[in-house]
Design an enzyme around this catalytic site. Structure first.
Site, mmCIF file in Angstrom:
data_model
loop_
_atom_site.group_PDB
_atom_site.id
_atom_site.type_symbol
_atom_site.label_atom_id
_atom_site.label_comp_id
_atom_site.label_asym_id
_atom_site.label_seq_id
_atom_site.Cartn_x
_atom_site.Cartn_y
_atom_site.Cartn_z
ATOM 1 N N GLU A 80 0.923 -1.272 -0.090
ATOM 2 C CA GLU A 80 0.092 0.029 0.095
ATOM 3 C C GLU A 80 0.902 1.234 0.139
ATOM 4 O O GLU A 80 2.028 1.338 0.513
ATOM 5 C CB GLU A 80 -0.899 -0.154 1.296
ATOM 6 C CG GLU A 80 -1.960 -1.195 1.197
ATOM 7 C CD GLU A 80 -2.944 -1.103 2.444
ATOM 8 O OE1 GLU A 80 -4.089 -1.151 2.145
ATOM 9 O OE2 GLU A 80 -2.510 -0.910 3.711
ATOM 10 N N CYS A 93 3.471 8.620 0.232
ATOM 11 C CA CYS A 93 4.109 7.650 1.469
ATOM 12 C C CYS A 93 4.277 6.387 0.963
ATOM 13 O O CYS A 93 3.437 5.551 0.561
ATOM 14 C CB CYS A 93 3.453 7.730 2.734
ATOM 15 S SG CYS A 93 4.179 6.576 3.889
ATOM 16 N N CYS A 100 7.228 -6.872 7.160
ATOM 17 C CA CYS A 100 8.340 -6.166 7.802
ATOM 18 C C CYS A 100 8.718 -7.401 8.608
ATOM 19 O O CYS A 100 8.092 -8.044 9.287
ATOM 20 C CB CYS A 100 7.925 -5.149 8.366
ATOM 21 S SG CYS A 100 9.237 -4.115 9.248
ATOM 22 N N CYS A 104 7.640 -4.331 15.554
ATOM 23 C CA CYS A 104 7.127 -3.523 16.530
ATOM 24 C C CYS A 104 5.761 -3.739 17.126
ATOM 25 O O CYS A 104 4.578 -3.977 16.226
ATOM 26 C CB CYS A 104 7.297 -1.773 15.941
ATOM 27 S SG CYS A 104 8.766 -1.387 15.553
ATOM 28 N N CYS A 107 2.289 -1.977 15.533
ATOM 29 C CA CYS A 107 2.262 -1.463 13.984
ATOM 30 C C CYS A 107 1.831 -2.652 13.148
ATOM 31 O O CYS A 107 1.813 -3.836 13.470
ATOM 32 C CB CYS A 107 3.710 -1.491 13.249
ATOM 33 S SG CYS A 107 3.863 -1.084 11.795
ATOM 34 N N GLY A 147 7.425 -1.748 5.996
ATOM 35 C CA GLY A 147 8.588 -2.284 5.763
ATOM 36 C C GLY A 147 9.865 -1.254 6.296
ATOM 37 O O GLY A 147 9.519 -0.210 6.778
ATOM 38 N N SER A 202 12.786 6.382 14.184
ATOM 39 C CA SER A 202 11.410 5.907 15.238
ATOM 40 C C SER A 202 12.095 5.718 16.359
ATOM 41 O O SER A 202 12.820 4.602 16.822
ATOM 42 C CB SER A 202 10.725 4.776 14.505
ATOM 43 O OG SER A 202 10.146 5.048 13.425
ATOM 44 N N LEU A 203 12.016 6.497 17.323
ATOM 45 C CA LEU A 203 12.571 6.424 18.649
ATOM 46 C C LEU A 203 11.524 5.766 19.521
ATOM 47 O O LEU A 203 11.725 4.933 20.303
ATOM 48 C CB LEU A 203 13.044 7.721 19.164
ATOM 49 C CG LEU A 203 13.974 7.765 20.396
ATOM 50 C CD1 LEU A 203 15.356 7.192 20.349
ATOM 51 C CD2 LEU A 203 14.178 9.042 21.016
ATOM 52 N N HIS A 204 10.475 6.530 19.798
ATOM 53 C CA HIS A 204 9.306 5.821 20.485
ATOM 54 C C HIS A 204 9.577 5.558 22.065
ATOM 55 O O HIS A 204 8.425 5.359 22.693
ATOM 56 C CB HIS A 204 8.734 4.663 19.828
ATOM 57 C CG HIS A 204 8.377 4.828 18.357
ATOM 58 N ND1 HIS A 204 7.955 5.850 17.769
ATOM 59 C CD2 HIS A 204 8.378 3.840 17.345
ATOM 60 C CE1 HIS A 204 7.879 5.818 16.743
ATOM 61 N NE2 HIS A 204 8.205 4.528 16.355
ATOM 62 N N ASN A 278 -2.061 5.307 16.050
ATOM 63 C CA ASN A 278 -3.376 5.015 15.389
ATOM 64 C C ASN A 278 -3.617 3.469 15.664
ATOM 65 O O ASN A 278 -2.755 2.664 15.967
ATOM 66 C CB ASN A 278 -2.807 5.020 13.915
ATOM 67 C CG ASN A 278 -2.692 6.584 13.429
ATOM 68 O OD1 ASN A 278 -3.342 7.577 14.074
ATOM 69 N ND2 ASN A 278 -1.415 6.788 12.887
ATOM 70 N N CYS A 321 -0.034 6.409 9.791
ATOM 71 C CA CYS A 321 0.977 5.738 10.093
ATOM 72 C C CYS A 321 0.800 4.319 10.916
ATOM 73 O O CYS A 321 0.213 4.359 11.918
ATOM 74 C CB CYS A 321 2.062 6.497 11.430
ATOM 75 S SG CYS A 321 2.679 7.935 10.531
HETATM 76 N N1 SAH Z 1 10.352 0.796 9.382
HETATM 77 C C1 SAH Z 1 10.353 1.991 9.341
HETATM 78 C C2 SAH Z 1 8.791 3.086 8.564
HETATM 79 C C3 SAH Z 1 7.752 2.492 9.275
HETATM 80 S S1 SAH Z 1 6.333 3.134 9.427
HETATM 81 C C4 SAH Z 1 10.384 2.852 10.956
HETATM 82 O O1 SAH Z 1 10.335 2.179 11.751
HETATM 83 O O2 SAH Z 1 10.565 3.901 10.951
HETATM 84 C C5 SAH Z 1 6.310 4.837 9.956
HETATM 85 C C6 SAH Z 1 6.293 5.180 11.428
HETATM 86 O O3 SAH Z 1 4.872 4.773 11.948
HETATM 87 C C7 SAH Z 1 7.100 4.847 12.418
HETATM 88 O O4 SAH Z 1 7.676 5.787 13.082
HETATM 89 C C8 SAH Z 1 6.442 3.742 13.099
HETATM 90 O O5 SAH Z 1 7.046 3.352 14.281
HETATM 91 C C9 SAH Z 1 5.154 4.419 13.160
HETATM 92 N N2 SAH Z 1 3.900 3.690 13.563
HETATM 93 C C10 SAH Z 1 3.753 2.296 13.399
HETATM 94 N N3 SAH Z 1 2.840 1.784 13.730
HETATM 95 C C11 SAH Z 1 2.019 2.812 14.444
HETATM 96 C C12 SAH Z 1 0.589 3.010 14.852
HETATM 97 N N4 SAH Z 1 0.022 2.163 15.062
HETATM 98 N N5 SAH Z 1 0.400 4.482 15.217
HETATM 99 C C13 SAH Z 1 1.166 5.369 14.944
HETATM 100 N N6 SAH Z 1 2.674 5.333 14.462
HETATM 101 C C14 SAH Z 1 2.930 4.247 14.079
#
Ligand code: SAH
Length: 332
Positions: A80, A93, A100, A104, A107, A147, A202-204, A278, A321
């Site tokens: 997608e 995007c 992937c 995580c 995701c 991915g 992506s730190l989180h 999300n 995202c």
């Molecule tokens: N693999 C890459 C790109 C993936 S997605 C990465 O990890 O950066 C892009 C962003 O969306 C990343 O920061 C990912 O962590 C975030 N993301 C994943 N699931 C999410 C969700 N349910 N809600 C909000 N952001 C999310």
């Protein structure tokens, strides 16, 4: 392409013509190419295909000028992409892998694991097809779909070089953002490539303990190692880094987490993008309350950290995202 032409005994300009057919005129099949020697075209069509993607479905958001495209590829795999219209230009995007393997916890893209990497052509073709379908130029590309782009390094690099090539669709490297979950060796390699792209990490979480709870990759690379690679990256490339911080209720959204994060980023040329989680229906995690997000943001601002809260686009079509998948799901 010049090398390819030469391998078949053709002059270099034939290679340049071929490049133009594929990346400027964007033909979908070799059969659509005409002003090249017939023998050359026969030889390449015996050995190569133009590995593009085809639109299988488009869903337009009712709440924003956003649309999600489902594409199929020559082996039947699905990915997608998301198209977002802004007044300062259109963004796409794109996905870089089918599935992937990063795992995580919040995701959707990783639910089925990794099935394969996308080729550079398949990444480019997502943009070409969306431009064709909307009739509008794409000026920004974010590699943040399905991915982990740095897990598909060589194809990603080829993609960046082709997308920004002066004879192709000419997307400025400064308008290309690549998002990674923090594969440190690959980040180190990337900083030596002399690219002008924006790197998003992506730190989180502000520390390893929380990060390891939500991102398996955190067991391999600690936050200190990531920050040190980021500092070097900024030094080497002169480019500011973006840190993505997906806010998950009760996990990483407390005031002390904001304080800790501010401490880690002090003095770094960076930007923090807070992404309210999300919903992914198979996952338990939930987004924090608006007020919690506001407070978190205020603490960072108070410590002079550049911060924005990502505007949610396409939530109604599961295009936000972390909601992209390689399987087709009907809303309902
Ligand atoms: N693999 C890459 C790109 C993936 S997605 C990465 O990890 O950066 C892009 C962003 O969306 C990343 O920061 C990912 O962590 C975030 N993301 C994943 N699931 C999410 C969700 N349910 N809600 C909000 N952001 C999310």
């Amino acid at each position: 392409m010049i090398g390819l032409a030469e391998r078949f005994g053709e002059k270099p300009f034939r290679g340049r013509q071929l490049f133009e057919w594929i990346h400027h005129r964007q033909v979908e099949e070799i059969a659509q190419i005409h002003n090249l020697p017939k023998r050359f075209l026969e030889q390449i069509s015996e050995r190569y295909i133009i590995s593009g993607v085809q639109i299988r479905k488009k869903q337009a958001s009712k709440t924003s000028e956003t649309a999600k495209y489902l594409f199929s590829m020559s082996d039947g795999s699905l990915v997608e992409s998301v198209w977002m219209k802004y007044h300062h230009g259109n963004s796409v995007c794109i996905s870089s892998q089918v599935g992937c393997r990063m795992g995580c916890a919040f995701c959707a893209s990783t639910l089925e694991g990794l099935s394969r990497n996308l080729t550079a052509g398949e990444m480019l073709s997502q943009i070409y097809e969306i431009q064709r379908e909307t009739g509008e130029r794409v000026s920004n590309v974010i590699v943040m779909g399905m991915g982990e782009p740095l897990d598909n390094y060589d194809n990603l690099l080829a993609f960046i070089r082709l997308a920004s090539h002066e004879k192709g669709i000419r997307i400025s490297q400064r308008s290309i953002t690549v998002s990674t979950c923090g594969l440190v060796e690959r980040m180190q390699r990337l900083m030596e490539e002399k690219l002008q792209i924006t790197l998003a990490v992506s730190l989180h979480a502000p520390n390893d303990e929380i990060r390891q709870r939500i991102m398996p990759v955190a067991k391999k690379y600690g936050v200190e190692e990531i920050f040190s690679a980021c500092r070097k990256y900024i030094d080497r490339t002169g480019r500011r880094i973006t840190f993505e911080y997906c806010m998950i209720g009760g996990v990483n959204d407390r005031k002390e987490h904001a304080e800790e994060l501010a401490g880690c980023l002090k003095g770094m040329n960076c930007h923090v993008n807070l992404i309210p989680l999300n919903d992914v229906k198979e996952r338990e995690a939930r987004r924090p309350r608006e007020e919690t997000i506001r407070e978190f943001r205020k603490i960072l601002e108070g410590r002079h950290i550049n911060v924005t809260v990502r505007r949610e686009l396409g939530g109604d079509i599961d295009a936000a995202c972390g909601q992209l998948r390689n399987t087709y799901m009907d809303k309902g």
